[in-house]
Design a protein around this motif. Structure first.
Motif, PDB file in Angstrom:
ATOM      1  N   TYR A  29       6.947 113.736  76.616  1.00 29.00           N
ATOM      2  CA  TYR A  29       5.772 114.385  77.191  1.00 29.00           C
ATOM      3  C   TYR A  29       4.768 113.305  77.548  1.00 29.00           C
ATOM      4  O   TYR A  29       4.620 112.318  76.826  1.00 29.00           O
ATOM      5  CB  TYR A  29       5.160 115.372  76.202  1.00 29.00           C
ATOM      6  CG  TYR A  29       6.074 116.529  75.916  1.00 29.00           C
ATOM      7  CD1 TYR A  29       6.166 117.591  76.804  1.00 29.00           C
ATOM      8  CD2 TYR A  29       6.863 116.549  74.774  1.00 29.00           C
ATOM      9  CE1 TYR A  29       7.027 118.660  76.554  1.00 29.00           C
ATOM     10  CE2 TYR A  29       7.727 117.605  74.517  1.00 29.00           C
ATOM     11  CZ  TYR A  29       7.802 118.654  75.411  1.00 29.00           C
ATOM     12  OH  TYR A  29       8.658 119.699  75.169  1.00 29.00           O
ATOM     13  N   LEU A  36       2.176 117.010  81.110  1.00 30.10           N
ATOM     14  CA  LEU A  36       1.360 118.089  80.560  1.00 30.10           C
ATOM     15  C   LEU A  36      -0.052 118.113  81.140  1.00 30.10           C
ATOM     16  O   LEU A  36      -0.869 118.929  80.759  1.00 30.10           O
ATOM     17  CB  LEU A  36       1.293 117.978  79.037  1.00 30.10           C
ATOM     18  CG  LEU A  36       2.623 118.167  78.307  1.00 30.10           C
ATOM     19  CD1 LEU A  36       2.422 118.044  76.799  1.00 30.10           C
ATOM     20  CD2 LEU A  36       3.261 119.502  78.659  1.00 30.10           C
ATOM     21  N   TYR A  42      -3.512 115.925  82.866  1.00 28.41           N
ATOM     22  CA  TYR A  42      -4.103 116.759  83.877  1.00 28.41           C
ATOM     23  C   TYR A  42      -3.354 116.582  85.187  1.00 28.41           C
ATOM     24  O   TYR A  42      -2.806 115.527  85.451  1.00 28.41           O
ATOM     25  CB  TYR A  42      -5.578 116.423  84.041  1.00 28.41           C
ATOM     26  CG  TYR A  42      -6.410 116.910  82.850  1.00 28.41           C
ATOM     27  CD1 TYR A  42      -6.752 118.253  82.734  1.00 28.41           C
ATOM     28  CD2 TYR A  42      -6.831 116.039  81.859  1.00 28.41           C
ATOM     29  CE1 TYR A  42      -7.507 118.706  81.661  1.00 28.41           C
ATOM     30  CE2 TYR A  42      -7.581 116.490  80.777  1.00 28.41           C
ATOM     31  CZ  TYR A  42      -7.918 117.812  80.681  1.00 28.41           C
ATOM     32  OH  TYR A  42      -8.649 118.257  79.614  1.00 28.41           O
ATOM     33  N   GLU A  52      -8.609 117.660  74.805  1.00 26.73           N
ATOM     34  CA  GLU A  52      -7.809 118.820  75.201  1.00 26.73           C
ATOM     35  C   GLU A  52      -6.362 118.435  75.496  1.00 26.73           C
ATOM     36  O   GLU A  52      -5.421 119.071  75.016  1.00 26.73           O
ATOM     37  CB  GLU A  52      -8.457 119.465  76.436  1.00 26.73           C
ATOM     38  CG  GLU A  52      -7.859 120.771  76.845  1.00 26.73           C
ATOM     39  CD  GLU A  52      -8.631 121.387  78.005  1.00 26.73           C
ATOM     40  OE1 GLU A  52      -7.977 121.800  78.971  1.00 26.73           O
ATOM     41  OE2 GLU A  52      -9.879 121.451  77.943  1.00 26.73           O
ATOM     42  N   ILE A  53      -6.156 117.386  76.272  1.00 29.63           N
ATOM     43  CA  ILE A  53      -4.793 116.973  76.621  1.00 29.63           C
ATOM     44  C   ILE A  53      -4.092 116.350  75.413  1.00 29.63           C
ATOM     45  O   ILE A  53      -2.883 116.521  75.223  1.00 29.63           O
ATOM     46  CB  ILE A  53      -4.775 116.029  77.855  1.00 29.63           C
ATOM     47  CG1 ILE A  53      -3.367 115.929  78.434  1.00 29.63           C
ATOM     48  CG2 ILE A  53      -5.319 114.659  77.544  1.00 29.63           C
ATOM     49  CD1 ILE A  53      -2.857 117.211  79.029  1.00 29.63           C
ATOM     50  N   LYS A  81      -2.903 119.236  73.153  1.00 30.02           N
ATOM     51  CA  LYS A  81      -1.790 119.927  73.814  1.00 30.02           C
ATOM     52  C   LYS A  81      -0.495 119.114  73.686  1.00 30.02           C
ATOM     53  O   LYS A  81       0.550 119.643  73.312  1.00 30.02           O
ATOM     54  CB  LYS A  81      -2.147 120.155  75.291  1.00 30.02           C
ATOM     55  CG  LYS A  81      -1.101 120.864  76.106  1.00 30.02           C
ATOM     56  CD  LYS A  81      -1.616 121.030  77.543  1.00 30.02           C
ATOM     57  CE  LYS A  81      -0.621 121.672  78.452  1.00 30.02           C
ATOM     58  NZ  LYS A  81      -1.134 121.795  79.834  1.00 30.02           N
ATOM     59  N   LEU A  82      -0.571 117.832  73.986  1.00 32.33           N
ATOM     60  CA  LEU A  82       0.614 116.985  73.910  1.00 32.33           C
ATOM     61  C   LEU A  82       1.084 116.820  72.467  1.00 32.33           C
ATOM     62  O   LEU A  82       2.278 116.898  72.189  1.00 32.33           O
ATOM     63  CB  LEU A  82       0.326 115.626  74.551  1.00 32.33           C
ATOM     64  CG  LEU A  82       1.542 114.723  74.700  1.00 32.33           C
ATOM     65  CD1 LEU A  82       1.525 114.011  76.043  1.00 32.33           C
ATOM     66  CD2 LEU A  82       1.621 113.703  73.572  1.00 32.33           C
ATOM     67  N   GLN A 110       0.850 118.896  70.014  1.00 34.30           N
ATOM     68  CA  GLN A 110       1.527 120.126  69.594  1.00 34.30           C
ATOM     69  C   GLN A 110       2.936 120.213  70.171  1.00 34.30           C
ATOM     70  O   GLN A 110       3.854 120.680  69.503  1.00 34.30           O
ATOM     71  CB  GLN A 110       0.692 121.340  69.988  1.00 34.30           C
ATOM     72  CG  GLN A 110      -0.580 121.440  69.160  1.00 34.30           C
ATOM     73  CD  GLN A 110      -1.529 122.503  69.669  1.00 34.30           C
ATOM     74  OE1 GLN A 110      -1.670 122.728  70.869  1.00 34.30           O
ATOM     75  NE2 GLN A 110      -2.203 123.169  68.745  1.00 34.30           N
ATOM     76  N   LYS A 111       3.124 119.750  71.392  1.00 33.73           N
ATOM     77  CA  LYS A 111       4.469 119.760  71.995  1.00 33.73           C
ATOM     78  C   LYS A 111       5.384 118.747  71.300  1.00 33.73           C
ATOM     79  O   LYS A 111       6.555 119.031  71.052  1.00 33.73           O
ATOM     80  CB  LYS A 111       4.395 119.456  73.495  1.00 33.73           C
ATOM     81  CG  LYS A 111       3.749 120.524  74.327  1.00 33.73           C
ATOM     82  CD  LYS A 111       4.492 121.834  74.285  1.00 33.73           C
ATOM     83  CE  LYS A 111       5.674 121.840  75.202  1.00 33.73           C
ATOM     84  NZ  LYS A 111       6.346 123.141  75.298  1.00 33.73           N
TER      85      LYS A 111
END
Length: 152
Positions: free
Chosen positions: A3, A31, A33, A44-45, A48-49, A51-52
């Motif tokens: 990712y 993922l 932006y 934020e990014i 998100k990353l 968690q993946k």
């Protein structure tokens, strides 16, 4: 799966690395932006990353911001993430071998495109060396992550 994500300062480097990795046959998912926006925010990014990456043990991630620091400390807030900033291949090799780092954080303002790709290659090709002392240290980190702390 690899990712990759960035804020606006890492946007150009992220797109460069994504294309280089795909050209070498790597499975890469961007993922975000997805559009350059100088008002976007790195936490934020990074969340998100992170968690993946922790969904499947073999997943790896690459995060990029201007200094590399913001995405690194943000990603490390995700339980199970072991993110490390690196500005040279030897550093990330040691972080992978010794600490089983699962996210590489890069400083777009301080690494050149080709230098960044060499660092990424080292990250992706280096495996964790599970010596007893290293396993003990990682267990200690996991145990600490599982404690509940309250502010006083």
């Amino acid at each position: 799966m690899i990712y990759i994500g960035s804020d606006h300062r890492g946007f150009e480097l992220k797109n460069f690395l994504k294309e280089k990795l795909k050209a070498t046959g790597e499975e890469v998912e961007n993922l975000g932006y997805f559009n350059y926006d100088p008002e976007d925010d790195y936490p934020e990014i990074a969340f998100k990353l992170g968690q993946k990456v922790i969904e499947i043990e073999s997943n790896l991630g690459i995060l990029i911001c201007g200094s590399g620091a913001g995405v690194c400390f943000s990603a490390n807030k995700v339980k199970g993430v072991r993110a490390s900033q690196a500005d040279q291949a030897d550093l990330i090799k040691k972080a992978r071998e010794d600490d089983d780092v699962n996210i590489l954080c890069l400083a777009a303002d301080f690494v050149q495109l080709d230098q960044a790709f060499l660092i990424v290659q080292a990250f992706l090709t280096t495996k964790f060396n599970p010596q007893p002392r290293r396993l003990r240290r990682l267990k200690s980190v996991r145990d600490f992550e599982n404690k509940n702390f309250e502010k006083k």
